[in-house]
Structures are given as structure tokens and as C-alpha cells.
Motif scaffolding. Sequence first.
Motif, short mmCIF file in Angstrom:
data_model
loop_
_atom_site.label_atom_id
_atom_site.label_comp_id
_atom_site.label_asym_id
_atom_site.label_seq_id
_atom_site.Cartn_x
_atom_site.Cartn_y
_atom_site.Cartn_z
N SER A 1 21.89 58.02 82.45
CA SER A 1 22.56 56.80 82.90
C SER A 1 24.05 56.83 82.56
O SER A 1 24.89 56.46 83.39
CB SER A 1 21.90 55.57 82.29
OG SER A 1 21.94 55.63 80.87
N LYS A 2 24.39 57.28 81.36
CA LYS A 2 25.81 57.36 80.96
C LYS A 2 26.55 58.40 81.78
O LYS A 2 27.69 58.18 82.20
CB LYS A 2 25.91 57.68 79.47
CG LYS A 2 25.42 56.57 78.56
CD LYS A 2 25.59 56.94 77.10
CE LYS A 2 25.11 55.82 76.19
NZ LYS A 2 25.24 56.19 74.74
N ASP B 1 25.73 59.50 84.76
CA ASP B 1 25.82 59.01 86.13
C ASP B 1 26.94 57.97 86.26
O ASP B 1 27.71 57.99 87.23
CB ASP B 1 24.48 58.40 86.53
CG ASP B 1 24.44 58.01 88.00
OD1 ASP B 1 24.66 58.90 88.84
OD2 ASP B 1 24.19 56.83 88.30
N GLU B 2 27.03 57.09 85.29
CA GLU B 2 28.09 56.07 85.32
C GLU B 2 29.47 56.71 85.24
O GLU B 2 30.41 56.29 85.93
CB GLU B 2 27.89 55.11 84.13
CG GLU B 2 28.91 53.99 84.07
CD GLU B 2 28.69 53.08 82.88
OE1 GLU B 2 29.54 52.18 82.65
OE2 GLU B 2 27.68 53.26 82.16
N PHE B 3 29.59 57.76 84.43
CA PHE B 3 30.89 58.43 84.26
C PHE B 3 31.32 59.16 85.53
O PHE B 3 32.45 58.98 86.01
CB PHE B 3 30.81 59.41 83.09
CG PHE B 3 32.04 60.26 82.93
CD1 PHE B 3 33.20 59.73 82.38
CD2 PHE B 3 32.03 61.59 83.33
CE1 PHE B 3 34.34 60.51 82.24
CE2 PHE B 3 33.16 62.38 83.19
CZ PHE B 3 34.32 61.84 82.64
N THR C 1 30.33 58.76 88.56
CA THR C 1 30.46 57.88 89.72
C THR C 1 31.88 57.32 89.83
O THR C 1 32.38 57.04 90.92
CB THR C 1 29.45 56.73 89.65
OG1 THR C 1 28.12 57.27 89.60
CG2 THR C 1 29.56 55.81 90.86
N LYS C 2 32.54 57.19 88.68
CA LYS C 2 33.90 56.66 88.66
C LYS C 2 34.94 57.69 89.12
O LYS C 2 36.08 57.34 89.40
CB LYS C 2 34.26 56.20 87.24
CG LYS C 2 33.43 55.02 86.75
CD LYS C 2 33.80 54.65 85.33
CE LYS C 2 32.95 53.48 84.81
NZ LYS C 2 33.28 53.15 83.40
N ARG D 1 26.89 63.73 91.81
CA ARG D 1 27.80 62.65 92.20
C ARG D 1 27.51 62.16 93.61
O ARG D 1 27.48 60.95 93.88
CB ARG D 1 29.25 63.14 92.10
CG ARG D 1 30.31 62.24 92.73
CD ARG D 1 30.44 60.93 91.99
NE ARG D 1 31.52 60.12 92.51
CZ ARG D 1 31.44 59.36 93.60
NH1 ARG D 1 30.32 59.32 94.30
NH2 ARG D 1 32.47 58.63 93.99
N LYS E 1 24.65 62.46 95.45
CA LYS E 1 23.32 61.85 95.42
C LYS E 1 22.59 61.87 96.76
O LYS E 1 21.45 62.29 96.84
CB LYS E 1 23.38 60.41 94.92
CG LYS E 1 23.75 60.25 93.47
CD LYS E 1 23.63 58.79 93.07
CE LYS E 1 23.99 58.61 91.61
NZ LYS E 1 25.40 58.96 91.35
#
Length: 381
Positions: free
Chosen positions: A206-207, A209-211, A213-214, A267, A269
Motif C-alpha cells: 500500500s505504501k 503503491d501510494e508513492f 502513483t504520485k 504504476r 496497473k
Amino acid sequence: MAKPAYQFVDNIRCIAMLSIVTEHTSYIGSYVYTPDSATFWAYLTSIQLVKFGTISFFIIAGFLFAENSERYRAADYLKRRIHNIFKPWLFWSLAFLSILAIIPAIIHLNSGASLKLAISTVWWGAKTVYLHSNYWFIINFLFCTAVLLLSKNMIRSWKFGFALFLLTSFYSVNVYTEWIMPLHTMAIFGFVFFYWLGVQINLHLSKIDEFITKISRRWFVLLIAITVFLGVQEAAYLYSVKSIDPINTLRISNIIFSLSAFALILRVKNFNWLSFLQPRKTTYGISLIHYILVFSFLPLVMGEIDIRTLASFSIMDMYEYQFTRFFLVYTLTFVAVKALQSSNLSWMIGLKKPEKVISEAFPPIQVSAQERRIAVETEAA
């Protein structure tokens, strides 16, 4: 419902296998072209662009290890891996060995050759199949699995990961120094780090993916362009010093490139257009069968082409030749895998036998959603 991560797993598997088949069908020799020709640089670029598949598969293996290993004791987990993966691998690797060496050895014996010559032929074939063809992967994969199972109490330790990275770095340096045979297919400790890295991606998905994605996709594309350039330059240097394996997977530049490509796929997906290839059911079968076709089918269909002819190819001639080889091998392999998938021989590609139709007098057993999810995830592993 299956976890979202499994769509990501299928995408990586499919794209990585496409890259590996492309690499094997694009490879036409290490020293066919000379650095003073444009074809030389085009050839290196065509190989480097698809050189991320092997490392991606080890990362995926680690990801699935983290997802499934907690459900079983170490011995049971390894036993399941051997049952689902080793048996099909053994069948196809022995089939390849038979084509490559055992059958020729028998023919030699029948024609009056010595037993010593026959044995040396089989020994050469065994080394070729298990150390120099794509069948090295499962040996290394099972070794990585065993190492992580024995080190489960350290699996979250970054110090342990750093130690594994140092082992990988040794092989990267060895590409130049050649302290030991510098072939990535013989780097038994070289890929454990990527297996461990896959575990970490699972634990911190999750971390991560969040990173990523930005980060704009354009930065990823730029990073890949730079690492492809560096990979080509490093390979060209290794060509200039007559390296045994100038396009070694464990080159520093290729490691960075492979991780960048992996991150970009994660990224992006959305690869729904890949679903018709059924990566969860076909990838392993394609891995097992395609190399036999590269070796035995392509020469029959396209004929043997000598080095002088290959060296005279223009860039477009070379790309057409590479694409034709890829299209033939991938298409025929895919058809073969689909046929096996729906037959009683599905075990040959790591799948269970198709379920028989049950009489209406015996209604099907109801399976809970939780049990169905576990079954899907187990198959994905």
C-alpha cells in the motif's frame, strides 16, 4: 473476492513472459555484429529492451511467497512448490534433453560409436539444458524458496536484505572480473535478493503503491530510456572486452532497468487487454515449452542461417527476422498450452486436471467464498 494484488501479479507474469520469449527468439549470437555497424547497436537495443523479465519473475515469486507461505509449515510449502512446479519442469527438461542429446547418443551407439562418446554427448546435453537454457530458472527458484523458508525469522530484516544485495553485487562485479563463470544462469545466490525484495513489496504494497502513483508516468519512461541507454553501453563495453556473457542479466545497468520496468508496470496497473492471454493459466506452460521450439522448431521452419548471412542483415532485416521468430514460437506455444490446459495432460503445465461433469443426482458441493479465494490464490502461486 481475490485481492487486488493478484491483477498486478497476472500483469507482471504475462508481460515478463512476453519479454523472455522475445529475448530468446531475438538472440542470434553474441558476436555476430561489430561495433562499427548500426545493426550492432540496434541489436543490443532490441535485447536490452526486453531484459527485465527474469528479475521480474523472481520479484513476483517473492511476492507470492509472502502471500502464501504463512499458511503452511516450511516443509509442506516447499513440498507443494515441488509438486506443482518441479514435476512439469522435470518432464519438459527431460524432453529437451532427449531431443538435444539422448536420442543423438542412441543414434551414435547404433552407428558404431563408442559408449564413451555417447556418455559425453548426454553429459554435454545435461549441462546445456540445466545450466545454459531457460530450464535453469526453476532450479534457482526452488533454491531461493528454500533459502527464504530457512530464513523466515529474518525475512523482515533490512540487514538480511542488504546481505543478499551484496551477494547479487558480487555477481555484478564478477561479470567483469570473471572470478567464477560469469553466467547469470549459474548465479545460484544472485537472485535471492530479488525474491526477498518481492516479499518486501508484498508487506509494504500500500505504501509503495501510494508513492509510485504520485510519480508521473513520464518520469518512469525517462528513467527507462536512460537505463536502456546505460544497459546498451555496458553491454557494448563487455562486447569490446570479449566477455563470456556480455548481456548478463545481473549487470548493474540491467538490474536498475529491470526494477524501473517493474515499477512502471506496477504504476500503470491497467493491462486489461492482456486478459485474453490468460496469464495465470498459460504463463508457466509457455515458460516450459517455448525454448524447445526455439531450438528444434525454428530451424525446421526457417532453416539454418549462417553467421555471414546474419552479419549482412540490415536493421530492418534483423528486426523482421526477430519478430518472425517471436511470432511463430509464441503463437505455437500458446496454442499447445491451451490444448494441454483443457486435457487430462494439464499437469504438464502445472495445472490440475479439468473437473469432470458430475451427474445431477450428485449436486455439486457448495464452496464458501473464503475457500474459493484461497483456491484462487493457491493457483496463482
